[in-house]
Design an enzyme around this catalytic site. Structure first.
Site, PDB file in Angstrom:
ATOM      1  N   TYR A 149      -0.551 -18.419  -0.382  1.00  0.00           N
ATOM      2  CA  TYR A 149       0.730 -18.251  -1.092  1.00  0.00           C
ATOM      3  C   TYR A 149       1.884 -18.156  -0.092  1.00  0.00           C
ATOM      4  CZ  TYR A 149       4.423 -15.660  -3.563  1.00  0.00           C
ATOM      5  OH  TYR A 149       5.637 -15.235  -4.061  1.00  0.00           O
ATOM      6  N   TRP A 174       7.580  -7.271  -3.845  1.00  0.00           N
ATOM      7  CA  TRP A 174       7.108  -6.259  -4.801  1.00  0.00           C
ATOM      8  C   TRP A 174       7.985  -6.244  -6.067  1.00  0.00           C
ATOM      9  CZ3 TRP A 174       5.448  -1.218  -1.771  1.00  0.00           C
ATOM     10  CH2 TRP A 174       4.702  -1.581  -0.649  1.00  0.00           C
TER      11      TRP A 174
END
Ligand SMILES: NC(=O)c1ccc[n+]([C@@H]2O[C@H](COP(=O)([O-])OP(=O)(O)OC[C@H]3O[C@@H](n4cnc5c(N)ncnc54)[C@H](OP(=O)(O)O)[C@@H]3O)[C@@H](O)[C@H]2O)c1
Length: 304
Positions: A149, A174
């Protein structure tokens, strides 16, 4: 009225960006995979041709970090090649592009090597000392992604930089937003049928509330201070500290145990240190996002 294209409107960030643009008087044209599938170059070109937008905020991505390790080709297509296609369209139309990137472009070892982490026992006590030494990444630091990723998102960054002059690369981490599943939702869900939870304490970073980020992205679109920026909520925490805060503000009484990364193996490796400095935002007169704790409080209130 200016027409702005937004990809990934069914995701966390795209959803809030559309609302922010609406609020600020833009014609927000939201795209989902039915209208423009990122695996289809021809479709991407056709959409840009038909709509001829004045700007693009590219929020869509292949975001399943662990699954990406087994779906490399698809992940590359969506996170890198589609970004190349979009950047080429933006170049042709001479419009600005905002590309959302990630802390996962870094290996998360800044400040750690010096402490010889590998040479000692990997304990919570030792990690608490080590965490103090994690250094903030700046936008100019060398990248070195450690999972598929992160690598493909960095390839996307390279295409944007190579093809365009009028671009923003905005690295976030996050992420949580009302339209989607995130760490806060997971913690609250798990707390419903458990008395205690183990949460990783040696990965440190900053949460990013999409509702706080969206106004900054629109500010960027309205300016010409192009370049690469780190933009998360202010302050740092570990996942363990993040979880404790969530339960605190939600009034959930649960025991949370700090654990190390090696106690919770995942398919994709994650960086230990995801601290990204936001100095550059400030130096370029962009708004800094409020503290992550205040953002978490708001989010928990909003989803009640
Ligand atoms: N989530 C994080 O913690 C995090 C951290 C750092 C950076 N970022 C970056 O921040 C951005 C926004 O993340 P997010 O959390 O809002 O993502 P998200 O909620 O997972 O949404 C991603 C969106 O991308 C769309 N998408 C995936 N493959 C597609 C395809 N082939 N064609 C068209 N659309 C496709 C998805 O569509 P469907 O709804 O149809 O699946 C979804 O709406 C992304 O660029 C991500 O890489 C996220």
């Amino acid at each position: 009225m200016k027409k702005i294209l937004i990809t990934g409107i069914n995701g966390q960030l795209g959803y809030d960006v559309v609302r922010e643009l609406d609020k600020r008087g833009y014609e927000a044209i939201g795209l989902d995979r039915k209208i423009m599938n990122l695996t289809n170059s021809e479709e991407i070109r056709r959409v840009f041709n038909d709509i001829s937008p004045d700007g693009i905020i590219h929020c869509a991505a292949y975001t399943a970090v662990d699954a990406a390790e087994d779906n490399i080709e698809l992940c590359e297509r969506v996170n890198a090649l589609a970004v190349k296609d979009i950047a080429k369209c933006a170049k042709y139309l001479d419009i600005p592009m905002i590309y959302i990137s990630t802390d996962y472009v870094f290996d998360g070892m800044k400040g750690i090597n010096q402490n010889n982490v590998d040479e000692v026992d990997y304990t919570i006590e030792y990690n608490n000392i080590c965490k103090e030494f994690y250094l903030e990444y700046t936008e100019d630091d060398k990248v070195n992604p450690i999972n598929v990723y992160g690598r493909t998102k960095y390839e996307g960054e390279k295409y944007v930089r190579d093809i365009l002059d009028k671009y923003y690369i905005v690295r976030i981490s996050w992420v949580f937003g009302e339209n989607g599943n995130n760490f806060i939702d997971t913690m609250l869900r798990l707390s419903k049928d458990r008395d205690e939870l183990n949460v990783i304490d040696d990965q440190v970073g900053s949460p990013t509330y999409t509702k706080d980020l969206a106004p900054l992205l629109v500010d960027m679109l309205e300016s010409d201070r192009y370049g690469t920026y780190h933009a998360t909520n202010d302050g740092y925490c570990s996942w363990y500290e993040f979880a404790k805060e969530i339960f605190d503000v939600a009034g959930v009484d649960i025991k949370v145990n700090p654990i190390t990364t090696d106690m919770y193996p995942t398919k994709a490796k994650r960086p230990f240190n995801s601290k990204m400095s936001k100095e550059k935002l400030k130096n370029n007169n962009f708004r800094n996002l409020r503290s992550w704790k205040s953002a978490v409080k708001d989010y928990v209130e909003n989803i009640k």
